[in-house]
Design a protein around this motif. Sequence first.
Motif, PDB file in Angstrom:
ATOM      1  N   TYR A 219       0.879  -1.167   0.000  1.00 49.49           N
ATOM      2  CA  TYR A 219       0.000   0.000   0.000  1.00 49.49           C
ATOM      3  C   TYR A 219       0.915   1.213   0.000  1.00 49.49           C
ATOM      4  N   LYS A 220       1.089   1.832  -1.171  1.00 47.08           N
ATOM      5  CA  LYS A 220       2.157   2.830  -1.315  1.00 47.08           C
ATOM      6  C   LYS A 220       1.894   4.081  -0.484  1.00 47.08           C
ATOM      7  N   LYS A 221       0.666   4.554  -0.457  1.00 43.24           N
ATOM      8  CA  LYS A 221       0.392   5.800   0.272  1.00 43.24           C
ATOM      9  C   LYS A 221       0.452   5.593   1.782  1.00 43.24           C
ATOM     10  N   ALA A 222      -0.120   4.533   2.245  1.00 47.75           N
ATOM     11  CA  ALA A 222      -0.100   4.253   3.689  1.00 47.75           C
ATOM     12  C   ALA A 222       1.255   3.719   4.145  1.00 47.75           C
ATOM     13  N   ASN A 223       2.084   3.317   3.178  1.00 47.62           N
ATOM     14  CA  ASN A 223       3.394   2.715   3.470  1.00 47.62           C
ATOM     15  C   ASN A 223       3.231   1.487   4.375  1.00 47.62           C
ATOM     16  N   VAL A 224       2.414   0.574   3.885  1.00 46.90           N
ATOM     17  CA  VAL A 224       2.148  -0.686   4.590  1.00 46.90           C
ATOM     18  C   VAL A 224       2.444  -1.836   3.623  1.00 46.90           C
ATOM     19  N   LEU A 225       3.088  -2.863   4.120  1.00 45.53           N
ATOM     20  CA  LEU A 225       3.445  -4.019   3.294  1.00 45.53           C
ATOM     21  C   LEU A 225       2.946  -5.297   3.962  1.00 45.53           C
ATOM     22  N   HIS A 226       2.064  -6.022   3.265  1.00 41.48           N
ATOM     23  CA  HIS A 226       1.616  -7.343   3.757  1.00 41.48           C
ATOM     24  C   HIS A 226       2.494  -8.403   3.098  1.00 41.48           C
ATOM     25  N   CYS A 227       3.143  -9.209   3.925  1.00 43.72           N
ATOM     26  CA  CYS A 227       4.135 -10.178   3.429  1.00 43.72           C
ATOM     27  C   CYS A 227       3.589 -11.590   3.306  1.00 43.72           C
ATOM     28  N   GLY A 228       2.336 -11.819   3.738  1.00 41.17           N
ATOM     29  CA  GLY A 228       1.875 -13.209   3.798  1.00 41.17           C
ATOM     30  C   GLY A 228       2.829 -14.018   4.672  1.00 41.17           C
ATOM     31  N   ASP A 229       2.881 -15.304   4.439  1.00 40.93           N
ATOM     32  CA  ASP A 229       3.679 -16.175   5.315  1.00 40.93           C
ATOM     33  C   ASP A 229       5.155 -16.239   4.912  1.00 40.93           C
ATOM     34  N   VAL A 230       5.582 -15.341   4.035  1.00 46.67           N
ATOM     35  CA  VAL A 230       7.029 -15.229   3.806  1.00 46.67           C
ATOM     36  C   VAL A 230       7.670 -14.613   5.050  1.00 46.67           C
ATOM     37  N   PHE A 231       6.852 -13.989   5.898  1.00 44.80           N
ATOM     38  CA  PHE A 231       7.331 -13.399   7.157  1.00 44.80           C
ATOM     39  C   PHE A 231       6.471 -13.891   8.321  1.00 44.80           C
ATOM     40  N   PHE A 232       7.100 -14.654   9.235  1.00 44.68           N
ATOM     41  CA  PHE A 232       6.502 -14.991  10.532  1.00 44.68           C
ATOM     42  C   PHE A 232       7.217 -14.084  11.536  1.00 44.68           C
ATOM     43  N   ASN A 233       6.540 -13.135  12.115  1.00 43.34           N
ATOM     44  CA  ASN A 233       7.225 -12.173  12.977  1.00 43.34           C
ATOM     45  C   ASN A 233       7.506 -12.745  14.365  1.00 43.34           C
ATOM     46  N   GLY A 234       8.799 -12.883  14.675  1.00 44.04           N
ATOM     47  CA  GLY A 234       9.206 -13.297  16.020  1.00 44.04           C
ATOM     48  C   GLY A 234       9.118 -14.780  16.282  1.00 44.04           C
ATOM     49  N   MET A 235       8.958 -15.593  15.239  1.00 45.47           N
ATOM     50  CA  MET A 235       8.870 -17.051  15.445  1.00 45.47           C
ATOM     51  C   MET A 235       9.406 -17.786  14.223  1.00 45.47           C
ATOM     52  N   TYR A 236       9.810 -19.025  14.474  1.00 47.87           N
ATOM     53  CA  TYR A 236      10.232 -19.855  13.345  1.00 47.87           C
ATOM     54  C   TYR A 236       9.084 -19.970  12.343  1.00 47.87           C
ATOM     55  N   ALA A 279      12.367  -5.685  12.401  1.00 52.87           N
ATOM     56  CA  ALA A 279      11.864  -7.027  12.753  1.00 52.87           C
ATOM     57  C   ALA A 279      12.048  -7.999  11.586  1.00 52.87           C
ATOM     58  N   LEU A 280      11.771  -7.526  10.378  1.00 54.23           N
ATOM     59  CA  LEU A 280      11.934  -8.391   9.197  1.00 54.23           C
ATOM     60  C   LEU A 280      13.412  -8.716   8.968  1.00 54.23           C
ATOM     61  N   THR A 281      14.283  -7.742   9.225  1.00 53.08           N
ATOM     62  CA  THR A 281      15.727  -7.965   9.079  1.00 53.08           C
ATOM     63  C   THR A 281      16.203  -9.017  10.086  1.00 53.08           C
ATOM     64  N   LYS A 282      15.720  -8.898  11.311  1.00 54.89           N
ATOM     65  CA  LYS A 282      16.091  -9.841  12.368  1.00 54.89           C
ATOM     66  C   LYS A 282      15.667 -11.269  11.999  1.00 54.89           C
ATOM     67  N   TYR A 283      14.474 -11.362  11.457  1.00 52.93           N
ATOM     68  CA  TYR A 283      13.923 -12.664  11.042  1.00 52.93           C
ATOM     69  C   TYR A 283      14.757 -13.255   9.902  1.00 52.93           C
ATOM     70  N   ARG A 284      15.072 -12.418   8.945  1.00 51.21           N
ATOM     71  CA  ARG A 284      15.877 -12.859   7.801  1.00 51.21           C
ATOM     72  C   ARG A 284      17.247 -13.337   8.287  1.00 51.21           C
ATOM     73  N   ASP A 285      17.860 -12.589   9.202  1.00 51.48           N
ATOM     74  CA  ASP A 285      19.181 -12.956   9.720  1.00 51.48           C
ATOM     75  C   ASP A 285      19.122 -14.279  10.487  1.00 51.48           C
ATOM     76  N   MET A 286      18.017 -14.517  11.214  1.00 52.37           N
ATOM     77  CA  MET A 286      17.858 -15.783  11.930  1.00 52.37           C
ATOM     78  C   MET A 286      17.827 -16.949  10.938  1.00 52.37           C
ATOM     79  N   LEU A 287      17.109 -16.764   9.834  1.00 52.45           N
ATOM     80  CA  LEU A 287      17.039 -17.833   8.827  1.00 52.45           C
ATOM     81  C   LEU A 287      18.421 -18.106   8.231  1.00 52.45           C
ATOM     82  N   VAL A 288      19.164 -17.038   7.981  1.00 51.52           N
ATOM     83  CA  VAL A 288      20.507 -17.199   7.413  1.00 51.52           C
ATOM     84  C   VAL A 288      21.401 -17.963   8.398  1.00 51.52           C
TER      85      VAL A 288
END
Length: 343
Positions: A219-236, A279-288
């Motif tokens: 959502y470009k104007k609201a600056n909101v991004l829905h990631c679906g399940d490509v992102f689980f925030n704070g969990m495996y 938060a997304l960066t932290k999650y990505r780094d955990m996967l790496v």
Amino acid sequence: MNTEREQQKNVITRRQLLRGGGVLACSTILVRLFPNALFARPGALSARAAAGYAPQGNQLEAMRAQMGATPIQSTKLADNLTLLMGPGGNVLVLHGPDGKIVVDSFVQPAWTKLKQALDGMGNAPIKLLIDTHWHFDHTDNYARFHDAGAVILAHENTKKRMSESHDLKPLGMHFDPSPANALPTQMFKDRHAMQANGEDLELGYIPPAHTDTDISVLYKKANVLHCGDVFFNGMYPFIDGETRGSITGQIAGADKLLKMADNNTKIVPGHGPLGDKAALTKYRDMLVTARKRVQKLKSSGKSEQEIVAAKPFADLDPAWGKGLFNGDAGAKARPYNRRLSGR
Ligand SMILES: [Zn+2]
């Protein structure tokens, strides 16, 4: 533990969930790194089942009921954009005179309360349902949206996957092909842009990550991004290898999502609380980190069992094992619906 109750077909006990969690920690992170191991190896699943790990029967209805009992929590992200969390994957509603545009649909038992929440956002009709990927906790109310007159928009692979039967063996769930009125009615391949309610939306395909049906919704104007399940925030995460998900794809998907975000972007995960770029960066780094550790053990010649026994995620578990998928089956119990909603 009430063993009689545990054996009932439509009841998932904490113990079963923990068993599932333990298996999934292997299947989601480890097995995708070992394409010839575990479930890909004939007999491996039955060996695990014999060891008491795999849930029995089709747990779909039980999971629907448990998730559906979770209350809906509503958060306003912009004047015309509302996040609904609780009974399934996180739902976003863009509302206004052009009609309601909804991302994902919760599980079937949550339909009445979802409809009430939507009705509370004005009289405009439900115009469009956008689906982030094929899994039932996101697509379960397609038929209801269809009957309400909404167009159902998804990646072309979503229609394909929903037209097939599937077994998510680690979760003990079987899916029949969806009926015609519960299938997407409009599909895209790479990208789909649209304007509605004063917002610019951009939908983009994410090459196989969590599944091979994943899309992002920006959502470009609201600056909101829905990631679906490509992102689980704070969990495996759960990574669905049966529909071409992989940890490498999940990392590439997170990288792709990070490029769409700035420091002010509100990032909506498929499961877990509202996040941001950090938060997304932290999650990505955990996967790496997880991938690197397992690859190292694998290249040192260790077997799958030895790798699991080495507990390569032990230090990650306190932070990331609080969701559905623990790094160890002995981790502490929390109700399943709370695990998925991240609350
Ligand atoms: Zn999913």
